[in-house]
Design an enzyme around this catalytic site. Sequence first.
Site, PDB file in Angstrom:
ATOM      1  N   GLU A   1      -2.157  -4.793  -2.378  1.00 25.69           N
ATOM      2  CA  GLU A   1      -1.710  -6.167  -2.855  1.00 25.69           C
ATOM      3  C   GLU A   1      -1.713  -7.377  -2.019  1.00 25.69           C
ATOM      4  OE1 GLU A   1       1.815  -5.311  -4.991  1.00 25.69           O
ATOM      5  OE2 GLU A   1       0.895  -3.622  -6.207  1.00 25.69           O
ATOM      6  N   CYS A   2      -2.630  -7.230  -0.927  1.00 27.51           N
ATOM      7  CA  CYS A   2      -2.643  -8.217  -0.098  1.00 27.51           C
ATOM      8  C   CYS A   2      -3.626  -9.466  -0.329  1.00 27.51           C
ATOM      9  CB  CYS A   2      -2.873  -7.587   1.222  1.00 27.51           C
ATOM     10  SG  CYS A   2      -3.375  -8.551   2.691  1.00 27.51           S
TER      11      CYS A   2
END
Length: 158
Positions: free
Chosen positions: A35-36
């Site tokens: 989720e970066c």
Amino acid sequence: METIYDFVVETNKGVTYKLDAYKGDVMLIVNTASECGFTSQFEGLQSLYEKYKDQGFVILGFPCNQFGGQEPGSGEEAAQNCKLNYGVTFPMHQKIDVKGEHQLPLFRYLTAAQHGFFNEKIKWNFTKFLVDREGNVVKRFAPQKKPVQIEREIEKLL
């Protein structure tokens, strides 16, 4: 004297093994997060893996939740997410710490071998360590460095 091949790691399926399984291969070891802002790098990493895996190149992904809580699930969930969304087939591992009190010993070794711009500590997801066929940690790449930008360095070692 300790070498990279002495370290034991755990796959996302819970199987432990020594890195000597990759003796003679070029390794790219990466702390990952699904989720970066850099998560799209999985596509480029997978492309490199597919292009060079038959020449003795492997990428080892290690999910980490230490930077912005961007890997909230388990190592298995992270691997499934990577496979589903980015087609990742390179080896993924259990979620680990890359800094601090519970730092995986492998990452202590990597950061000691290649200090990087920020001295020793890993500052964010997708820090990459390039290891040659003899087990030497030869380069450290910042998260901003896209996989395509490090391809020449990989080719030199193959």
